[in-house]
Design an enzyme around this catalytic site. Sequence first.
Site, short mmCIF file in Angstrom:
data_model
loop_
_atom_site.label_atom_id
_atom_site.label_comp_id
_atom_site.label_asym_id
_atom_site.label_seq_id
_atom_site.Cartn_x
_atom_site.Cartn_y
_atom_site.Cartn_z
N SER B 274 0.87 -1.16 0.00
CA SER B 274 0.00 0.00 0.00
C SER B 274 0.90 1.21 0.00
CB SER B 274 -0.87 -0.01 1.26
OG SER B 274 -1.35 1.28 1.55
N LYS B 280 3.28 -1.62 5.52
CA LYS B 280 2.47 -2.84 5.51
C LYS B 280 2.94 -3.84 4.47
CE LYS B 280 -1.73 -3.04 6.57
NZ LYS B 280 -3.18 -3.08 6.42
N ASN B 282 0.88 -6.92 3.47
CA ASN B 282 -0.31 -7.72 3.76
C ASN B 282 -0.11 -9.18 3.35
OD1 ASN B 282 -1.64 -5.51 4.79
ND2 ASN B 282 -2.58 -4.98 2.82
N ARG B 313 -32.22 -43.76 -6.49
CA ARG B 313 -31.74 -42.50 -7.07
C ARG B 313 -32.14 -41.39 -6.11
NH1 ARG B 313 -30.12 -43.90 -10.34
NH2 ARG B 313 -30.75 -43.76 -12.49
#
Lengths: 449, 449, 449, 449
Positions: B274, B280, B282, B313
């Site tokens: 970012s 950061k 992430n 079935r």
Amino acid sequence: MSLYDALFRCTALDTVFSDGSTLQRMLDFEGALARAEAAVGVIPAGSANIISSRCRVDDFDSAGLVQHAANAGNIAIPLIKKLTETVASESKDAARFVHWGATSQDVLDTSAVLQIREAFEFIGRDLDSLIATLASLAERHQSTPIAARTWMQQALPTTFGFIVAGWLDVLLRHRQRLGDIRPRVFALQFGGAVGTLAALGQRGPDVAKALAKELGLSLPSLSWHTHRDRLAEVACFCALLAGTLGKIARDISLQAQTEIAELSEPAEEGRGGSSTLPHKRNPITCAVVLSAALRVPGLASTLLSSMPQEQQRGLGGWHTEWETLPEIIKLTGGSLHHLANMLPGLVVDVDQMRRNLEITNGLIFAEAVSMALADRMGKMPAHLLVEAAAKKSLTEHRHLKDVLLDEPGIRGYLTPADLASLFAAENYLGSAKEFVANVLNEVSSSAAR
Amino acid sequence: MSLYDALFRCTALDTVFSDGSTLQRMLDFEGALARAEAAVGVIPAGSANIISSRCRVDDFDSAGLVQHAANAGNIAIPLIKKLTETVASESKDAARFVHWGATSQDVLDTSAVLQIREAFEFIGRDLDSLIATLASLAERHQSTPIAARTWMQQALPTTFGFIVAGWLDVLLRHRQRLGDIRPRVFALQFGGAVGTLAALGQRGPDVAKALAKELGLSLPSLSWHTHRDRLAEVACFCALLAGTLGKIARDISLQAQTEIAELSEPAEEGRGGSSTLPHKRNPITCAVVLSAALRVPGLASTLLSSMPQEQQRGLGGWHTEWETLPEIIKLTGGSLHHLANMLPGLVVDVDQMRRNLEITNGLIFAEAVSMALADRMGKMPAHLLVEAAAKKSLTEHRHLKDVLLDEPGIRGYLTPADLASLFAAENYLGSAKEFVANVLNEVSSSAAR
Amino acid sequence: MSLYDALFRCTALDTVFSDGSTLQRMLDFEGALARAEAAVGVIPAGSANIISSRCRVDDFDSAGLVQHAANAGNIAIPLIKKLTETVASESKDAARFVHWGATSQDVLDTSAVLQIREAFEFIGRDLDSLIATLASLAERHQSTPIAARTWMQQALPTTFGFIVAGWLDVLLRHRQRLGDIRPRVFALQFGGAVGTLAALGQRGPDVAKALAKELGLSLPSLSWHTHRDRLAEVACFCALLAGTLGKIARDISLQAQTEIAELSEPAEEGRGGSSTLPHKRNPITCAVVLSAALRVPGLASTLLSSMPQEQQRGLGGWHTEWETLPEIIKLTGGSLHHLANMLPGLVVDVDQMRRNLEITNGLIFAEAVSMALADRMGKMPAHLLVEAAAKKSLTEHRHLKDVLLDEPGIRGYLTPADLASLFAAENYLGSAKEFVANVLNEVSSSAAR
Amino acid sequence: MSLYDALFRCTALDTVFSDGSTLQRMLDFEGALARAEAAVGVIPAGSANIISSRCRVDDFDSAGLVQHAANAGNIAIPLIKKLTETVASESKDAARFVHWGATSQDVLDTSAVLQIREAFEFIGRDLDSLIATLASLAERHQSTPIAARTWMQQALPTTFGFIVAGWLDVLLRHRQRLGDIRPRVFALQFGGAVGTLAALGQRGPDVAKALAKELGLSLPSLSWHTHRDRLAEVACFCALLAGTLGKIARDISLQAQTEIAELSEPAEEGRGGSSTLPHKRNPITCAVVLSAALRVPGLASTLLSSMPQEQQRGLGGWHTEWETLPEIIKLTGGSLHHLANMLPGLVVDVDQMRRNLEITNGLIFAEAVSMALADRMGKMPAHLLVEAAAKKSLTEHRHLKDVLLDEPGIRGYLTPADLASLFAAENYLGSAKEFVANVLNEVSSSAAR
């Protein structure tokens, strides 16, 4: 025993997972640990003897332990504390060596494994018994005609033995699965506070080996405190089994409906009956088995969801297993036990099976006629002729055979005797008998192993 | 590809389960069926050749089929109808033999099995690759000290290699499980309308055998239309694997926290960064893997819940599997693929691991000191001395070693050099190294198999 | 549209949650945000106009965005990047203000809320339509006798209208629930990176207010990035509804069995029929609805499991919702739509209902006789007399009425005419009619609201 | 009380759902039924008095009843039989009127509703208490700076009060939900064998009305034997609440990690501590609360899966609820109780929160600086300048503020004093305070209601 235990569970498994047994298995771990450590010379043999002799659950006050567990975070902590006090009352020296080098989770996980091993004994036995019952049922009814139903609609004839062989075939796979997972599950948990057995210096692996031997468990490469696949796999096995049992109960309950009435659970005094509704024979066991099939998947998903446990000891995920896994095993084992007990008394109404084959006015045999005609007059003409006759049968509420007998187009291809034979369920069962034999052979050969 | 596919899944598995591949596998079944029936003389070889040559998905209009599926109840019905028309355009005769003796579920189940087999190829390969990455990581860090954490609290030192070996050990069991279930899953489904293969007269078993051979699948004792343990077991295997991957991602994401910062996902342009929050990194892959660990259990429980299918079935239960099982496999395989791809780039900060070991002011070594002292002065006096020092360390915010150095009671038992050694993580790792070696040996020997 | 969409879902909801609509709702958020910020003077009106005019999904390349989402961690990031580029191509100045002060989750959550609002419109409409159909069915059959079944066994007579009124009554509660949750769900998400709207200085609340107004959403006290109860509640509502629809489908499919044949799904060309099995009318819609009832609970539990999201942005938990919640809504809405569409054509065989009441040889009326006799001869003698007669009826396969007519003990208490009247279903329906009226009144009054 | 009850549950709810209370609530139903029937003249007042006076659980042998339940299919049957015998010992006449006109499910469901009502009392009280605690915590820390974390990475500053207000806001919605569902849940179940109250002739509705009044329950339009939305909604409410509590515990446990150390559970003698690991403060309550958040979703999905119950009495689905719903309520209520009890003692380390804000060397303030510069030098130049400085800060391990102070490009835009102010968390909290105030206002106004 609580209110619904007798209904959903069975005594044997309830006992395996009772509070008393749970605590005893933990004490078994502590006793075995002391003996193992003495055997490799980590603690004095005398202390081990004293510890080992004090690992009797009857000397402990379970209710008191429970109260302390809430603050301690698990039940092993107060149990070990109490055990230490008990040992200390005989020998302060020995008390030093209680739980030596181990962590709470070693006790809790290993004792859980011991309980699972016991539970699997019972489950294996009930599975064998259910397999034997179904094998004899499949054999007895290998030629009993019944309507096969798809989409909950009658489709074609089959045999009741074929249906039972289908149930049986899955159970054989479950027995195989039980064999597959045993070695993965019956493994010692022993790592100390964080898995390294640091408190035992370099003697950790020796103690682990001796301890595994004491308990008859396998010795894993390393401890598995936050790697829960072994236990989650037990949950999955149970869920698969519970699902199969549910399928069997689903079939029985459908065939037991008042209007179908081909099967019913055994009639016993006070069992599933009603004096004001005297015609009812409630399928109690089916309800219990279907209920387990509804309950176990959610519980299994809980155990699977709790697998991503944090670091070297899970926060919440581990705690989730303590009640959930025993519950899964008890519900599955209870379901199996109830079904295995009920099935030998299953009431099979062969005549009603045959009567139900007549309910469609012969339309259930339309395909058989169509196939036979196709061989003689070509597929498309045959198909069109039978389709038209089937429509007539439906709208005029007449038996298809009678409609066909009146049908000029059929002459030269099928005689009345041919037709009669085509409307006999016995003559349109394909290889049902061979398939049943396949499964029965499999039962024999797997039993021989 | 839909909006979130690239995030949660992987291209290879998306392709295996794409609409086109799904239809092609169904057509593969039809082609193989025709060839098998020709081989045993049930249909003419010429017809089989024509049918077989027309089983190419590119000639079909998938969108059109979808519309008809809603009314027909499944996608196989319009597909077979269309195939019949296509074949009829070349030979009316051959068209009669399309899908001869089979039922929709034979096609749908067998093609699903074929797709699972393909998917397992990819999953097996990614599993091998992840195992190789972790083995080298465990080896490289077998002596790298790090704080072990229990209850999300630092507990004792361990090595990062030991932590990785724990992840690795489980994956080896998953590889074993994959081997166990393969033979149960890779089985032909072929029973005709109700399982008896009635439309094939007595030739059903011969055709089944030839068909299994054509497709390289095993031949079961009988068809398993409403016995879904084979597929539910695939779901369970996936859920176990997804849970383990989630555990690895949980650990990485915890160690990647800003305040811990021992691990981080690889830094790449435009990946998890970012520009306005430059600090950061992430853990994108962890989020994806944790998400799969949250999603697969619920889907697995759905498949388990749908096991009690009705009679010959299922009504609803069978339909439940069509989208759920592929989704389970794609999410699990996607999680595995993303993790296997990310891990070789995992950034390991060995210095930070060591710094974090210092965060408790030496209290993380209290047990080590206590054990060493116990050997020399007895367990209880040692315990009391260390406990008092620890309290002092906590309240005065001083390093435990310094507190102990000031402690007169310790003299005669431990020299300053002894103490220094006790506060080195390397000296309190128990048998971590041996445990790592156990797992690495296991890797080598299992690879050799 | 993928292979099974037409079968399990409905076009309207597929459109609401299509990739294109999803991106458009995100762009709607961005446009509204720009306008709101201009309205309160945070960004220039000219920039807002340009941004707003560029928020058209058709100008974006969805496939390209998907590829970037995998690295970015969510689809909003590449979308906003692309929008910024698009706006920049017209005005660099305006481009600065794209997404001003917002975070990805603001976009993703708010656009999800907008989609849910659209979906609820359709669901509300189909719910109304289903309620209207059932109301008219309940009214029409308020006096139609049918066997009530408990434990899948015939128990006592009831009316088909009573059964339908039971279905209806629940749907009215679901309509009420839909009203209850609307205000909690239709709430703006807007908090910026960590919920404080820091990037907007002190203007955050003003922008939030204007934005909520732009979108017609309520303004919550604060953002709810990691508080997912609003969305999890939507999942719960859907699961409750899907369960109820499943109950209706369960009943219909049971009553549609060949041997019961009281109801059937409408017969249409190519719908649930089979030319080789001409008697079958497969309940296709029931299968779809039952399948949704099996699938939605597991998906709902996934959403509930993902609620404990970390800190100010969830890692994995949030990602879990992106596909799971739309799937829940589409499956539930699809189930509702298919059922609402099928029910007006439901075929009700009133004669067969009456015939089935005769299947127990009158035993279904044993309680009625017993009650009537009890009034005249005392409870216990009455009970014993009827019990004995019932046993005789069962063992001798005679009608209970005939057995009782032969029973000397009954004379003086019940005349043959009395008896005949006791064996008429109409005379043992209790207050069924009043209960149906209660529900129909409720329908009218709730519609009036 | 079993082994883990004290850990996961709470005494009050354990008592509500104990075997004794469960039986007593059933007897309460029987007593109320007798009185109601006497009130409307269906049975003699004298008989009603005798029955009513005998409905005391202490006179019954619970273990004996349990054994009979397994055969009877539910616990109500043997209980009623025993009650009838007990009443008969006083009056044979009165005994005839025990359970008059009712069915087992009437008793079992209504007594469950009565227990839920009691449980909701406790849950409502604990919810109020938790809300009050959090409101005071939010107020106290409305200006306490702390790092907000997204993706488990520090993102921007926020306040601890804002975080707490987020928890609080959800709990207010849960209180609202509790209010919404009460009227739907607290409803009488009373329909007799199949819902028509046939055994009561035309008096059914009168009795139902009187009975509802006796028990203080609402009177539904008709009985809801196989319509389980009322109970499934209770499960959903609990799961939503358990998820929210899990979110709070997740946050606390993350902030309680050794390396973060901003929060810790209260320190009490013997609570979550360890003498050999003196630095640990294990978050015991968080583990319990997280465990409930893992367990309740699976149980809720079980209840949702069991909704499609057959016809007029479910086979297996109904049985599934008996233990599952109480377990859901006890686990949720236990989680709430433990959290509500722990939170007043939560240790908040305000200094450590501030210290952690410094851990990124000022990078957490990069956005604040960027925004401030953008106002003065344009967005793009500001962004580039800060980005470059941030990179330098990261690679050179210097504080961003110091890097910026050395940066010539910044002069003329920001003074050192400006910069200092930008690196103060207090100055980049956006509208956190206003948002907290919003929630606190909501608390006051909702309490006033």
